[in-house]
Scaffold this motif. Structure first.
Motif, PDB file in Angstrom:
ATOM      1  N   SER A   1     102.263  -5.857  45.860  1.00 20.44           N
ATOM      2  CA  SER A   1     101.511  -4.950  44.986  1.00 20.44           C
ATOM      3  C   SER A   1     102.004  -3.521  45.183  1.00 20.44           C
ATOM      4  N   VAL A   2     101.774  -2.684  44.175  1.00 22.75           N
ATOM      5  CA  VAL A   2     102.040  -1.252  44.291  1.00 22.75           C
ATOM      6  C   VAL A   2     100.757  -0.581  44.771  1.00 22.75           C
ATOM      7  N   LYS A   3     100.800   0.049  45.946  1.00 24.29           N
ATOM      8  CA  LYS A   3      99.623   0.779  46.437  1.00 24.29           C
ATOM      9  C   LYS A   3      99.460   2.103  45.685  1.00 24.29           C
ATOM     10  N   HIS A   4     100.588   2.822  45.580  1.00 25.17           N
ATOM     11  CA  HIS A   4     100.550   4.113  44.881  1.00 25.17           C
ATOM     12  C   HIS A   4     101.981   4.606  44.707  1.00 25.17           C
ATOM     13  N   SER A   5     102.149   5.577  43.864  1.00 27.94           N
ATOM     14  CA  SER A   5     103.446   6.239  43.744  1.00 27.94           C
ATOM     15  C   SER A   5     103.539   7.297  44.830  1.00 27.94           C
ATOM     16  N   PHE A   6     104.757   7.765  45.111  1.00 31.08           N
ATOM     17  CA  PHE A   6     104.902   8.778  46.153  1.00 31.08           C
ATOM     18  C   PHE A   6     104.338  10.123  45.708  1.00 31.08           C
ATOM     19  N   ARG A   7     104.106  10.305  44.419  1.00 31.64           N
ATOM     20  CA  ARG A   7     103.534  11.564  43.933  1.00 31.64           C
ATOM     21  C   ARG A   7     102.027  11.623  44.154  1.00 31.64           C
TER      22      ARG A   7
ATOM     23  N   PRO B   1      99.800   9.745  46.696  1.00 26.14           N
ATOM     24  CA  PRO B   1      99.383   8.841  47.774  1.00 26.14           C
ATOM     25  C   PRO B   1      97.867   8.777  47.939  1.00 26.14           C
ATOM     26  N   ASP B   2      97.155   9.753  47.383  1.00 25.20           N
ATOM     27  CA  ASP B   2      95.707   9.768  47.494  1.00 25.20           C
ATOM     28  C   ASP B   2      95.028   8.834  46.496  1.00 25.20           C
ATOM     29  N   ARG B   3      95.786   8.242  45.600  1.00 23.47           N
ATOM     30  CA  ARG B   3      95.195   7.384  44.572  1.00 23.47           C
ATOM     31  C   ARG B   3      95.550   5.906  44.817  1.00 23.47           C
ATOM     32  N   SER B   4      95.536   5.503  46.028  1.00 16.61           N
ATOM     33  CA  SER B   4      95.907   4.129  46.366  1.00 16.61           C
ATOM     34  C   SER B   4      95.032   3.124  45.629  1.00 16.61           C
ATOM     35  N   GLN B   5      95.666   2.246  44.927  1.00 18.93           N
ATOM     36  CA  GLN B   5      95.039   1.142  44.193  1.00 18.93           C
ATOM     37  C   GLN B   5      94.189   1.602  43.011  1.00 18.93           C
ATOM     38  N   THR B   6      94.266   2.867  42.678  1.00 17.99           N
ATOM     39  CA  THR B   6      93.515   3.363  41.509  1.00 17.99           C
ATOM     40  C   THR B   6      94.399   4.107  40.517  1.00 17.99           C
ATOM     41  N   GLU B   7      95.653   4.306  40.867  1.00 23.12           N
ATOM     42  CA  GLU B   7      96.554   5.098  40.034  1.00 23.12           C
ATOM     43  C   GLU B   7      97.050   4.293  38.837  1.00 23.12           C
ATOM     44  N   LYS B   8      97.087   4.942  37.686  1.00 19.92           N
ATOM     45  CA  LYS B   8      97.672   4.321  36.506  1.00 19.92           C
ATOM     46  C   LYS B   8      99.194   4.410  36.616  1.00 19.92           C
ATOM     47  N   LEU B   9      99.839   3.261  36.467  1.00 16.18           N
ATOM     48  CA  LEU B   9     101.290   3.187  36.634  1.00 16.18           C
ATOM     49  C   LEU B   9     101.923   2.532  35.417  1.00 16.18           C
ATOM     50  N   PRO B  10     103.160   2.917  35.092  1.00 14.69           N
ATOM     51  CA  PRO B  10     103.834   2.266  33.963  1.00 14.69           C
ATOM     52  C   PRO B  10     104.120   0.803  34.284  1.00 14.69           C
TER      53      PRO B  10
ATOM     54  N   ILE C   1      96.750  -0.507  36.296  1.00 11.55           N
ATOM     55  CA  ILE C   1      96.245  -0.113  37.609  1.00 11.55           C
ATOM     56  C   ILE C   1      96.438  -1.269  38.595  1.00 11.55           C
ATOM     57  N   TYR C   2      96.880  -0.920  39.792  1.00 11.97           N
ATOM     58  CA  TYR C   2      97.124  -1.869  40.891  1.00 11.97           C
ATOM     59  C   TYR C   2      97.917  -3.105  40.420  1.00 11.97           C
ATOM     60  N   PRO C   3      99.123  -2.867  39.917  1.00 11.44           N
ATOM     61  CA  PRO C   3      99.966  -4.004  39.490  1.00 11.44           C
ATOM     62  C   PRO C   3     100.344  -4.874  40.677  1.00 11.44           C
ATOM     63  N   THR C   4     100.250  -6.165  40.474  1.00 11.98           N
ATOM     64  CA  THR C   4     100.541  -7.140  41.529  1.00 11.98           C
ATOM     65  C   THR C   4     101.432  -8.236  40.964  1.00 11.98           C
ATOM     66  N   LEU C   5     102.412  -8.636  41.743  1.00 11.82           N
ATOM     67  CA  LEU C   5     103.294  -9.724  41.350  1.00 11.82           C
ATOM     68  C   LEU C   5     103.223 -10.814  42.410  1.00 11.82           C
ATOM     69  N   ASP C   6     102.852 -12.010  41.992  1.00 22.20           N
ATOM     70  CA  ASP C   6     102.795 -13.172  42.884  1.00 22.20           C
ATOM     71  C   ASP C   6     103.871 -14.166  42.489  1.00 22.20           C
ATOM     72  N   LEU C   7     104.557 -14.676  43.489  1.00 21.13           N
ATOM     73  CA  LEU C   7     105.545 -15.731  43.271  1.00 21.13           C
ATOM     74  C   LEU C   7     105.054 -16.987  43.981  1.00 21.13           C
ATOM     75  N   PHE C   8     104.879 -18.056  43.230  1.00 23.12           N
ATOM     76  CA  PHE C   8     104.509 -19.363  43.770  1.00 23.12           C
ATOM     77  C   PHE C   8     105.777 -20.222  43.759  1.00 23.12           C
ATOM     78  N   LEU C   9     106.284 -20.518  44.937  1.00 23.12           N
ATOM     79  CA  LEU C   9     107.601 -21.146  45.064  1.00 23.12           C
ATOM     80  C   LEU C   9     107.469 -22.461  45.825  1.00 23.12           C
ATOM     81  N   TYR C  10     108.273 -23.477  45.426  1.00 24.12           N
ATOM     82  CA  TYR C  10     108.133 -24.819  46.003  1.00 24.12           C
ATOM     83  C   TYR C  10     109.505 -25.400  46.339  1.00 24.12           C
TER      84      TYR C  10
END
Length: 494
Positions: free
Chosen positions: A99-105, A107-116, A6-15
Protein backbone atom coordinates in the motif's frame (compact mmCIF):
# COMPACT_ATOMS: atom_id res chain seq x y z
CA UNK A 1 -10.44 14.79 -9.19
CA UNK A 2 -11.94 11.53 -10.34
CA UNK A 3 -8.49 10.10 -11.12
CA UNK A 4 -7.44 10.29 -7.48
CA UNK A 5 -7.75 7.58 -4.84
CA UNK A 6 -7.13 7.32 -1.11
CA UNK A 7 -4.91 4.61 0.43
CA UNK A 8 -4.32 2.65 -2.80
CA UNK A 9 -3.49 -0.98 -2.13
CA UNK A 10 -2.32 -3.71 -4.48
CA UNK A 11 -2.67 -7.37 -3.49
CA UNK A 12 -1.14 -10.24 -5.42
CA UNK A 13 -2.59 -13.71 -4.84
CA UNK A 14 -0.02 -16.14 -6.24
CA UNK A 15 -0.06 -19.96 -6.42
CA UNK A 16 2.64 -22.55 -7.03
CA UNK A 17 2.90 -26.31 -7.45
CA UNK A 18 3.75 -28.45 -4.47
CA UNK A 19 2.78 -32.10 -4.82
CA UNK A 20 0.75 -32.78 -7.94
CA UNK A 21 -0.51 -36.18 -9.05
CA UNK A 22 2.17 -37.87 -11.14
CA UNK A 23 5.06 -35.88 -9.68
CA UNK A 24 8.24 -37.76 -8.94
CA UNK A 25 9.78 -37.92 -5.48
CA UNK A 26 12.29 -35.26 -6.45
CA UNK A 27 9.74 -32.71 -7.58
CA UNK A 28 8.54 -31.61 -4.11
CA UNK A 29 11.90 -30.17 -2.94
CA UNK A 30 12.25 -28.37 -6.25
CA UNK A 31 8.73 -26.95 -5.94
CA UNK A 32 9.51 -25.78 -2.39
CA UNK A 33 12.68 -24.06 -3.57
CA UNK A 34 10.88 -22.37 -6.45
CA UNK A 35 8.22 -21.07 -4.07
CA UNK A 36 10.71 -19.96 -1.42
CA UNK A 37 12.59 -17.85 -4.00
CA UNK A 38 9.57 -15.53 -4.01
CA UNK A 39 10.08 -14.83 -0.28
CA UNK A 40 12.72 -12.85 1.65
CA UNK A 41 15.74 -14.76 2.88
CA UNK A 42 14.65 -14.75 6.53
CA UNK A 43 11.37 -16.46 5.65
CA UNK A 44 12.81 -19.34 3.66
CA UNK A 45 14.03 -21.36 6.66
CA UNK A 46 10.56 -21.36 8.21
CA UNK A 47 9.11 -22.67 4.94
CA UNK A 48 11.27 -25.80 5.18
CA UNK A 49 10.49 -26.27 8.88
CA UNK A 50 6.73 -25.82 8.66
CA UNK A 51 6.16 -27.47 5.28
CA UNK A 52 6.12 -30.99 6.71
CA UNK A 53 5.39 -34.04 4.61
CA UNK A 54 2.17 -34.56 6.59
CA UNK A 55 -0.64 -33.17 4.51
CA UNK A 56 -2.59 -30.15 5.70
CA UNK A 57 -5.46 -28.34 4.04
CA UNK A 58 -4.32 -24.92 5.27
CA UNK A 59 -0.93 -24.32 6.87
CA UNK A 60 0.57 -20.90 7.60
CA UNK A 61 4.22 -21.05 6.57
CA UNK A 62 5.52 -17.82 8.12
CA UNK A 63 5.20 -18.81 11.78
CA UNK A 64 2.76 -17.90 14.51
CA UNK A 65 2.60 -14.23 13.49
CA UNK A 66 1.08 -15.20 10.16
CA UNK A 67 2.33 -12.26 8.10
CA UNK A 68 5.80 -10.77 7.62
CA UNK A 69 5.67 -6.97 7.37
CA UNK A 70 7.95 -4.77 5.29
CA UNK A 71 8.47 -1.06 4.61
CA UNK A 72 9.80 0.34 1.38
CA UNK A 73 9.76 3.40 -0.84
CA UNK A 74 9.51 4.34 -4.48
CA UNK A 75 10.66 7.58 -6.07
CA UNK A 76 7.52 9.39 -4.90
CA UNK A 77 5.88 7.33 -2.14
CA UNK A 78 6.41 5.65 1.19
CA UNK A 79 5.19 2.07 0.94
CA UNK A 80 4.31 -0.68 3.35
CA UNK A 81 3.15 -4.25 2.94
CA UNK A 82 3.41 -7.84 4.04
CA UNK A 83 4.00 -11.43 2.93
CA UNK A 84 1.56 -14.16 3.86
CA UNK A 85 2.69 -17.58 2.56
CA UNK A 86 0.49 -20.64 3.11
CA UNK A 87 0.16 -24.22 2.03
CA UNK A 88 -3.19 -25.01 0.45
CA UNK A 89 -3.38 -28.79 0.28
CA UNK A 90 -1.17 -29.84 -2.62
CA UNK A 91 -0.27 -26.25 -3.58
CA UNK A 92 1.47 -23.18 -2.21
CA UNK A 93 -0.25 -19.83 -1.90
CA UNK A 94 1.14 -16.35 -1.30
CA UNK A 95 -0.67 -13.13 -0.50
CA UNK A 96 1.72 -10.26 -1.19
CA UNK A 97 0.26 -6.90 -0.15
CA UNK A 98 1.60 -3.39 -0.73
CA UNK A 99 0.00 0.00 0.00
CA UNK A 100 0.97 3.66 -0.37
CA UNK A 101 1.13 5.26 3.10
CA UNK A 102 1.75 8.76 1.79
CA UNK A 103 3.72 10.78 -0.71
CA UNK A 104 7.00 12.33 0.38
CA UNK A 105 5.38 15.78 0.08
CA UNK A 106 2.71 14.99 2.67
CA UNK A 107 4.04 12.57 5.31
CA UNK A 108 1.45 13.96 7.72
CA UNK A 109 -1.42 12.59 5.64
CA UNK A 110 -0.68 8.89 6.01
CA UNK A 111 -3.51 6.77 4.63
CA UNK A 112 -5.69 9.83 4.03
CA UNK A 113 -3.93 11.55 1.13
CA UNK A 114 -5.56 11.68 -2.28
CA UNK A 115 -3.17 10.15 -4.79
CA UNK A 116 -3.26 9.74 -8.57
CA UNK A 117 -4.25 6.25 -9.70
CA UNK A 118 -0.92 6.08 -11.53
CA UNK A 119 0.62 5.17 -8.14
CA UNK A 120 -0.57 1.62 -8.78
CA UNK A 121 2.34 1.38 -11.23
CA UNK A 122 4.74 2.03 -8.32
CA UNK A 123 3.00 -0.63 -6.25
CA UNK A 124 3.21 -3.21 -9.02
CA UNK A 125 6.88 -2.42 -9.60
CA UNK A 126 7.56 -2.94 -5.88
CA UNK A 127 5.83 -6.34 -5.81
CA UNK A 128 7.55 -7.54 -8.96
CA UNK A 129 10.91 -6.45 -7.51
CA UNK A 130 10.22 -8.45 -4.37
CA UNK A 131 9.32 -11.50 -6.44
CA UNK A 132 12.71 -11.24 -8.18
CA UNK A 133 11.09 -12.05 -11.55
CA UNK A 134 9.91 -15.44 -10.25
CA UNK A 135 6.72 -16.55 -12.02
CA UNK A 136 3.89 -18.54 -10.53
CA UNK A 137 3.56 -22.11 -11.78
CA UNK A 138 -0.24 -22.34 -11.31
CA UNK A 139 -1.59 -18.82 -11.60
CA UNK A 140 -2.02 -15.45 -9.97
CA UNK A 141 -4.67 -12.78 -9.42
CA UNK A 142 -4.14 -9.04 -8.87
CA UNK A 143 -6.52 -6.96 -6.77
CA UNK A 144 -6.42 -3.16 -6.73
CA UNK A 145 -8.37 -1.38 -4.00
CA UNK A 146 -8.81 2.05 -2.47
CA UNK A 147 -11.30 4.68 -1.36
CA UNK A 148 -12.79 7.67 -3.10
CA UNK A 149 -14.73 10.60 -1.64
CA UNK A 150 -18.19 11.30 -3.03
CA UNK A 151 -18.56 7.61 -3.77
CA UNK A 152 -21.11 6.57 -6.38
CA UNK A 153 -21.11 3.53 -8.70
CA UNK A 154 -20.40 5.83 -11.65
CA UNK A 155 -17.48 7.50 -9.89
CA UNK A 156 -16.10 4.08 -8.97
CA UNK A 157 -16.31 3.03 -12.61
CA UNK A 158 -14.46 6.18 -13.62
CA UNK A 159 -11.60 5.18 -11.33
CA UNK A 160 -11.62 1.65 -12.76
CA UNK A 161 -11.47 3.06 -16.28
CA UNK A 162 -8.58 5.32 -15.25
CA UNK A 163 -6.69 2.27 -13.96
CA UNK A 164 -7.00 0.75 -17.44
CA UNK A 165 -4.97 3.70 -18.74
CA UNK A 166 -1.93 2.69 -16.64
CA UNK A 167 0.43 0.88 -19.08
CA UNK A 168 2.08 -1.21 -16.36
CA UNK A 169 -1.25 -2.87 -15.47
CA UNK A 170 -1.71 -4.12 -19.06
CA UNK A 171 -5.47 -3.64 -18.92
CA UNK A 172 -7.86 -2.75 -21.71
CA UNK A 173 -11.44 -1.94 -20.75
CA UNK A 174 -12.94 -3.00 -24.08
CA UNK A 175 -10.91 -6.21 -24.29
CA UNK A 176 -10.62 -7.38 -20.67
CA UNK A 177 -13.67 -6.08 -18.79
CA UNK A 178 -15.85 -8.95 -17.62
CA UNK A 179 -18.35 -7.49 -15.22
CA UNK A 180 -19.07 -5.36 -12.17
CA UNK A 181 -21.33 -5.42 -9.12
CA UNK A 182 -21.84 -3.74 -5.78
CA UNK A 183 -19.81 -5.52 -3.14
CA UNK A 184 -19.34 -5.12 0.65
CA UNK A 185 -20.44 -1.49 0.57
CA UNK A 186 -18.38 -0.62 -2.50
CA UNK A 187 -18.00 -1.67 -6.13
CA UNK A 188 -15.94 -4.47 -7.62
CA UNK A 189 -14.84 -4.81 -11.25
CA UNK A 190 -13.39 -7.90 -12.92
CA UNK A 191 -10.92 -7.95 -15.79
CA UNK A 192 -9.71 -11.17 -17.34
CA UNK A 193 -7.67 -12.01 -20.39
CA UNK A 194 -6.98 -15.66 -21.11
CA UNK A 195 -5.42 -17.50 -24.01
CA UNK A 196 -2.19 -18.97 -25.28
CA UNK A 197 0.84 -17.08 -26.47
CA UNK A 198 0.51 -17.90 -30.15
CA UNK A 199 -1.34 -20.94 -31.45
CA UNK A 200 -1.02 -23.78 -28.97
CA UNK A 201 0.02 -26.16 -31.75
CA UNK A 202 3.05 -24.03 -32.58
CA UNK A 203 3.79 -23.18 -28.93
CA UNK A 204 4.05 -26.75 -27.71
CA UNK A 205 7.52 -28.21 -28.12
CA UNK A 206 9.78 -30.71 -26.44
CA UNK A 207 10.78 -28.01 -23.94
CA UNK A 208 7.17 -27.44 -22.79
CA UNK A 209 5.71 -30.11 -20.53
CA UNK A 210 2.40 -30.42 -18.77
CA UNK A 211 3.95 -29.14 -15.53
CA UNK A 212 5.06 -25.83 -17.00
CA UNK A 213 2.04 -25.07 -19.16
CA UNK A 214 2.01 -21.61 -17.52
CA UNK A 215 4.93 -20.65 -19.76
CA UNK A 216 2.67 -20.46 -22.81
CA UNK A 217 -0.52 -19.29 -21.09
CA UNK A 218 -1.65 -15.67 -21.10
CA UNK A 219 -3.74 -15.55 -17.92
CA UNK A 220 -4.16 -12.02 -16.60
CA UNK A 221 -6.86 -11.69 -13.91
CA UNK A 222 -7.38 -8.34 -12.18
CA UNK A 223 -10.05 -7.17 -9.74
CA UNK A 224 -10.56 -3.52 -8.82
CA UNK A 225 -12.44 -2.80 -5.59
CA UNK A 226 -13.48 0.77 -4.78
CA UNK A 227 -14.92 1.74 -1.38
CA UNK A 228 -16.58 4.90 -0.04
CA UNK A 229 -14.51 5.28 3.16
CA UNK A 230 -11.70 3.80 5.23
CA UNK A 231 -14.04 1.97 7.58
CA UNK A 232 -15.70 0.08 4.70
CA UNK A 233 -12.34 -0.63 3.07
CA UNK A 234 -10.86 -1.94 6.34
CA UNK A 235 -13.82 -4.21 6.92
CA UNK A 236 -13.67 -5.50 3.35
CA UNK A 237 -9.99 -6.33 3.83
CA UNK A 238 -11.10 -9.02 6.27
CA UNK A 239 -12.14 -10.99 3.19
CA UNK A 240 -8.53 -11.22 1.99
CA UNK A 241 -8.15 -14.73 3.37
CA UNK A 242 -11.38 -15.79 1.66
CA UNK A 243 -10.01 -14.31 -1.55
CA UNK A 244 -6.79 -16.29 -1.03
CA UNK A 245 -8.71 -19.56 -1.14
CA UNK A 246 -11.27 -18.54 -3.74
CA UNK A 247 -8.59 -17.38 -6.17
CA UNK A 248 -6.63 -20.59 -5.50
CA UNK A 249 -9.55 -22.63 -6.80
CA UNK A 250 -9.98 -20.28 -9.72
CA UNK A 251 -6.28 -20.44 -10.64
CA UNK A 252 -6.23 -24.21 -10.32
CA UNK A 253 -9.22 -24.48 -12.66
CA UNK A 254 -7.57 -22.31 -15.31
CA UNK A 255 -4.27 -24.17 -14.87
CA UNK A 256 -6.00 -27.55 -15.30
CA UNK A 257 -7.88 -26.25 -18.33
CA UNK A 258 -4.59 -25.11 -19.87
CA UNK A 259 -3.19 -28.60 -19.33
CA UNK A 260 -6.28 -30.08 -20.94
CA UNK A 261 -5.61 -28.02 -24.06
CA UNK A 262 -2.01 -29.23 -24.09
CA UNK A 263 -3.23 -32.83 -23.79
CA UNK A 264 -5.89 -32.23 -26.42
CA UNK A 265 -3.19 -31.18 -28.89
CA UNK A 266 -1.11 -34.26 -28.06
CA UNK A 267 -4.15 -36.54 -28.48
CA UNK A 268 -5.06 -34.87 -31.75
CA UNK A 269 -1.57 -35.53 -33.14
CA UNK A 270 -1.72 -39.14 -31.94
CA UNK A 271 -5.20 -39.56 -33.43
CA UNK A 272 -3.86 -38.43 -36.81
CA UNK A 273 -1.22 -41.16 -36.49
CA UNK A 274 -3.93 -43.71 -35.71
CA UNK A 275 -5.79 -42.77 -38.89
CA UNK A 276 -2.55 -43.17 -40.87
CA UNK A 277 -1.95 -46.62 -39.32
CA UNK A 278 -5.46 -47.69 -40.34
CA UNK A 279 -4.90 -46.40 -43.87
CA UNK A 280 -1.60 -48.27 -44.16
CA UNK A 281 -3.20 -51.41 -42.77
CA UNK A 282 -6.10 -51.30 -45.23
CA UNK A 283 -3.69 -50.76 -48.13
CA UNK A 284 -1.66 -53.78 -47.04
CA UNK A 285 -4.82 -55.88 -47.25
CA UNK A 286 -5.42 -55.03 -50.89
CA UNK A 287 -1.91 -56.01 -51.98
CA UNK A 288 0.26 -59.03 -51.40
CA UNK A 289 0.77 -59.48 -47.69
CA UNK A 290 3.82 -57.55 -46.46
CA UNK A 291 4.56 -58.96 -43.04
CA UNK A 292 7.55 -56.70 -42.50
CA UNK A 293 5.40 -53.60 -43.01
CA UNK A 294 2.63 -55.03 -40.83
CA UNK A 295 5.08 -55.69 -38.02
CA UNK A 296 6.35 -52.08 -38.25
CA UNK A 297 2.78 -50.77 -38.11
CA UNK A 298 2.19 -52.98 -35.08
CA UNK A 299 5.29 -51.65 -33.33
CA UNK A 300 4.38 -48.02 -34.04
CA UNK A 301 0.76 -48.58 -33.02
CA UNK A 302 1.81 -50.13 -29.70
CA UNK A 303 4.04 -47.15 -28.91
CA UNK A 304 1.27 -44.72 -29.83
CA UNK A 305 -1.23 -46.74 -27.80
CA UNK A 306 0.90 -46.28 -24.67
CA UNK A 307 1.27 -42.50 -25.13
CA UNK A 308 -2.34 -42.08 -26.20
CA UNK A 309 -3.68 -43.93 -23.15
CA UNK A 310 -1.50 -41.91 -20.78
CA UNK A 311 -2.61 -38.60 -22.32
CA UNK A 312 -6.26 -39.65 -22.26
CA UNK A 313 -5.99 -40.63 -18.58
CA UNK A 314 -4.35 -37.31 -17.77
CA UNK A 315 -7.15 -35.52 -19.64
CA UNK A 316 -9.68 -37.25 -17.41
CA UNK A 317 -7.60 -36.25 -14.38
CA UNK A 318 -7.75 -32.59 -15.46
CA UNK A 319 -11.51 -32.91 -15.81
CA UNK A 320 -11.79 -34.22 -12.26
CA UNK A 321 -9.42 -31.49 -11.03
CA UNK A 322 -11.68 -28.84 -12.51
CA UNK A 323 -14.78 -30.49 -11.05
CA UNK A 324 -13.29 -30.64 -7.54
CA UNK A 325 -11.99 -27.06 -7.63
CA UNK A 326 -15.25 -25.79 -9.09
CA UNK A 327 -17.11 -27.39 -6.19
CA UNK A 328 -14.67 -25.77 -3.73
CA UNK A 329 -15.06 -22.44 -5.55
CA UNK A 330 -18.83 -22.65 -5.17
CA UNK A 331 -18.54 -23.55 -1.48
CA UNK A 332 -16.18 -20.64 -0.84
CA UNK A 333 -18.59 -18.28 -2.61
CA UNK A 334 -21.34 -19.60 -0.36
CA UNK A 335 -19.19 -18.76 2.66
CA UNK A 336 -18.54 -15.24 1.34
CA UNK A 337 -22.28 -14.86 0.74
CA UNK A 338 -22.95 -15.78 4.36
CA UNK A 339 -20.37 -13.27 5.55
CA UNK A 340 -21.90 -10.57 3.39
CA UNK A 341 -25.25 -11.30 5.00
CA UNK A 342 -24.05 -11.63 8.60
CA UNK A 343 -21.08 -9.23 8.81
CA UNK A 344 -21.44 -6.77 5.95
CA UNK A 345 -25.14 -6.05 6.47
CA UNK A 346 -26.45 -7.27 3.15
CA UNK A 347 -30.23 -7.01 3.42
CA UNK A 348 -30.81 -10.68 2.64
CA UNK A 349 -29.27 -13.67 0.89
CA UNK A 350 -30.65 -12.50 -2.44
CA UNK A 351 -28.87 -9.18 -2.05
CA UNK A 352 -25.67 -10.98 -1.04
CA UNK A 353 -25.97 -13.26 -4.06
CA UNK A 354 -26.41 -10.24 -6.31
CA UNK A 355 -23.16 -8.81 -4.92
CA UNK A 356 -21.40 -12.03 -5.97
CA UNK A 357 -22.71 -11.83 -9.52
CA UNK A 358 -19.32 -10.82 -10.89
CA UNK A 359 -17.77 -13.96 -9.34
CA UNK A 360 -20.66 -16.22 -10.35
CA UNK A 361 -19.97 -15.53 -14.02
CA UNK A 362 -16.70 -17.45 -13.82
CA UNK A 363 -18.53 -20.33 -12.14
CA UNK A 364 -21.01 -20.44 -15.05
CA UNK A 365 -18.28 -20.27 -17.71
CA UNK A 366 -16.41 -23.21 -16.18
CA UNK A 367 -19.51 -25.34 -15.80
CA UNK A 368 -21.08 -24.64 -19.18
CA UNK A 369 -18.01 -24.14 -21.38
CA UNK A 370 -14.75 -25.58 -20.09
CA UNK A 371 -16.10 -28.72 -18.44
CA UNK A 372 -18.37 -29.48 -21.39
CA UNK A 373 -15.49 -29.06 -23.82
CA UNK A 374 -13.22 -31.40 -21.84
CA UNK A 375 -16.06 -33.90 -21.46
CA UNK A 376 -16.59 -33.87 -25.23
CA UNK A 377 -12.84 -34.26 -25.80
CA UNK A 378 -12.69 -37.24 -23.43
CA UNK A 379 -15.58 -38.93 -25.22
CA UNK A 380 -14.29 -38.13 -28.72
CA UNK A 381 -10.73 -39.27 -28.11
CA UNK A 382 -11.85 -42.43 -26.29
CA UNK A 383 -12.71 -43.86 -29.70
CA UNK A 384 -9.00 -43.76 -30.52
CA UNK A 385 -8.30 -46.36 -27.83
CA UNK A 386 -10.88 -48.68 -29.40
CA UNK A 387 -9.52 -48.14 -32.91
CA UNK A 388 -5.94 -48.74 -31.78
CA UNK A 389 -6.91 -51.85 -29.84
CA UNK A 390 -8.78 -53.32 -32.82
CA UNK A 391 -5.91 -52.46 -35.17
CA UNK A 392 -3.32 -54.07 -32.91
CA UNK A 393 -5.46 -57.18 -32.45
CA UNK A 394 -6.07 -57.44 -36.22
CA UNK A 395 -2.38 -57.18 -37.07
CA UNK A 396 -1.50 -59.64 -34.33
CA UNK A 397 -4.15 -62.03 -35.64
CA UNK A 398 -2.83 -61.83 -39.20
CA UNK A 399 0.79 -62.26 -38.15
CA UNK A 400 -0.10 -65.12 -35.80
CA UNK A 401 -2.12 -66.89 -38.53
CA UNK A 402 0.73 -66.42 -40.96
CA UNK A 403 3.24 -67.68 -38.42
CA UNK A 404 1.00 -70.66 -37.65
CA UNK A 405 0.75 -71.40 -41.37
CA UNK A 406 4.51 -71.20 -41.69
CA UNK A 407 4.97 -73.51 -38.70
CA UNK A 408 2.45 -75.99 -40.12
CA UNK A 409 4.12 -75.99 -43.54
CA UNK A 410 7.48 -76.50 -41.91
CA UNK A 411 6.18 -79.41 -39.86
CA UNK A 412 4.56 -80.96 -42.92
CA UNK A 413 7.77 -80.58 -44.88
CA UNK A 414 9.74 -82.25 -42.11
CA UNK A 415 7.17 -85.08 -41.99
CA UNK A 416 7.25 -85.62 -45.76
CA UNK A 417 11.04 -85.59 -45.89
CA UNK A 418 11.23 -87.82 -42.84
CA UNK A 419 8.91 -90.44 -44.37
CA UNK A 420 10.76 -90.31 -47.69
CA UNK A 421 14.15 -90.70 -46.08
CA UNK A 422 12.92 -93.51 -43.84
CA UNK A 423 11.40 -95.37 -46.79
CA UNK A 424 14.51 -94.87 -48.86
CA UNK A 425 16.78 -96.07 -46.07
CA UNK A 426 14.62 -99.13 -45.52
CA UNK A 427 14.76 -100.06 -49.20
CA UNK A 428 18.51 -99.56 -49.26
CA UNK A 429 19.06 -101.86 -46.29
CA UNK A 430 16.68 -104.56 -47.59
CA UNK A 431 18.11 -104.50 -51.11
CA UNK A 432 21.50 -105.72 -49.95
CA UNK A 433 19.95 -108.86 -48.38
CA UNK A 434 18.60 -110.36 -51.61
CA UNK A 435 20.57 -113.27 -53.28
CA UNK A 436 22.75 -112.04 -56.05
CA UNK A 437 22.35 -108.44 -54.92
CA UNK A 438 26.11 -107.95 -55.25
CA UNK A 439 26.39 -109.55 -58.74
CA UNK A 440 26.20 -107.00 -61.61
CA UNK A 441 25.09 -109.74 -64.05
CA UNK A 442 22.16 -110.66 -61.85
CA UNK A 443 21.28 -106.95 -61.54
CA UNK A 444 20.96 -106.58 -65.33
CA UNK A 445 18.22 -109.21 -65.36
CA UNK A 446 15.87 -106.70 -63.75
CA UNK A 447 14.38 -103.69 -65.58
CA UNK A 448 16.02 -101.11 -63.31
CA UNK A 449 19.46 -102.71 -63.63
CA UNK A 450 19.07 -103.18 -67.38
CA UNK A 451 18.04 -99.55 -67.81
CA UNK A 452 20.95 -98.26 -65.78
CA UNK A 453 23.37 -100.51 -67.72
CA UNK A 454 22.06 -99.16 -71.01
CA UNK A 455 22.55 -95.63 -69.66
CA UNK A 456 26.26 -96.32 -69.40
CA UNK A 457 26.68 -97.20 -65.76
CA UNK A 458 29.82 -99.38 -65.56
CA UNK A 459 29.47 -102.84 -64.05
CA UNK A 460 31.45 -102.08 -60.85
CA UNK A 461 28.98 -99.21 -60.11
CA UNK A 462 25.85 -100.96 -61.31
CA UNK A 463 24.85 -102.61 -58.01
CA UNK A 464 25.28 -99.39 -55.90
CA UNK A 465 23.45 -97.40 -58.60
CA UNK A 466 20.51 -99.86 -58.55
CA UNK A 467 20.36 -99.68 -54.74
CA UNK A 468 20.58 -95.86 -54.68
CA UNK A 469 18.03 -95.42 -57.45
CA UNK A 470 15.60 -97.79 -55.79
CA UNK A 471 16.04 -96.05 -52.45
CA UNK A 472 15.49 -92.57 -53.91
CA UNK A 473 12.55 -93.70 -55.99
CA UNK A 474 10.79 -95.42 -53.13
CA UNK A 475 11.59 -92.39 -50.89
CA UNK A 476 10.05 -89.99 -53.42
CA UNK A 477 6.97 -92.17 -53.80
CA UNK A 478 6.60 -92.41 -50.02
CA UNK A 479 7.02 -88.62 -49.69
CA UNK A 480 4.38 -87.94 -52.38
CA UNK A 481 1.93 -90.35 -50.73
CA UNK A 482 2.58 -88.67 -47.34
CA UNK A 483 1.97 -85.21 -48.83
CA UNK A 484 -1.33 -86.39 -50.36
CA UNK A 485 -2.43 -87.90 -47.06
CA UNK A 486 -1.63 -84.63 -45.18
CA UNK A 487 -3.59 -82.58 -47.71
CA UNK A 488 -6.57 -84.93 -47.43
CA UNK A 489 -6.48 -84.68 -43.63
CA UNK A 490 -6.50 -80.81 -43.73
CA UNK A 491 -9.19 -80.87 -46.41
CA UNK A 492 -11.56 -82.89 -44.23
CA UNK A 493 -10.77 -80.76 -41.18
CA UNK A 494 -12.01 -77.60 -42.89
Amino acid sequence: MMSEIIYPTLDLFLYDLRDELGDSAGDRPNDRVNFSLKLPEQLRASIVQRDADIEGEYVELSGSRGTRQFDSRSLKYALKGYYYPVRLGESYGLLLDCSVKHSFRHPDRSQTEKLPVSCFADLKAELELRLANQKSSIGQVWMLSGQIPNFTPDNAETIARSCCQIPELELDWDRDFRGKSQFAGGMIFEFWRYGFKGAIASSISDSISIRNIHQIQDNNTVFIAIYPDSETAKKASQLDFDWLRLFAYRSKIIWAYGQSQYLRQQLKEDFDLIKQYLKDFNQSQTRSLNLKKLRQILLDAQNTFSNYSIHLNYLNIQKRTIEVNLLNYQRRMERIKQRLTEEFKAENELEALKQLEVLKRFDDDVEHRYLLQIQNDCESFSSGVTLLGELINSIRGITEIDQSERDRNFQNTVAILGVGLAAGSMVASIATQFPGASDPKEATKYPLGSTLSQLGIPDPWLVPAVSATASVGIGVVAAVITALVIKLIWFFKK
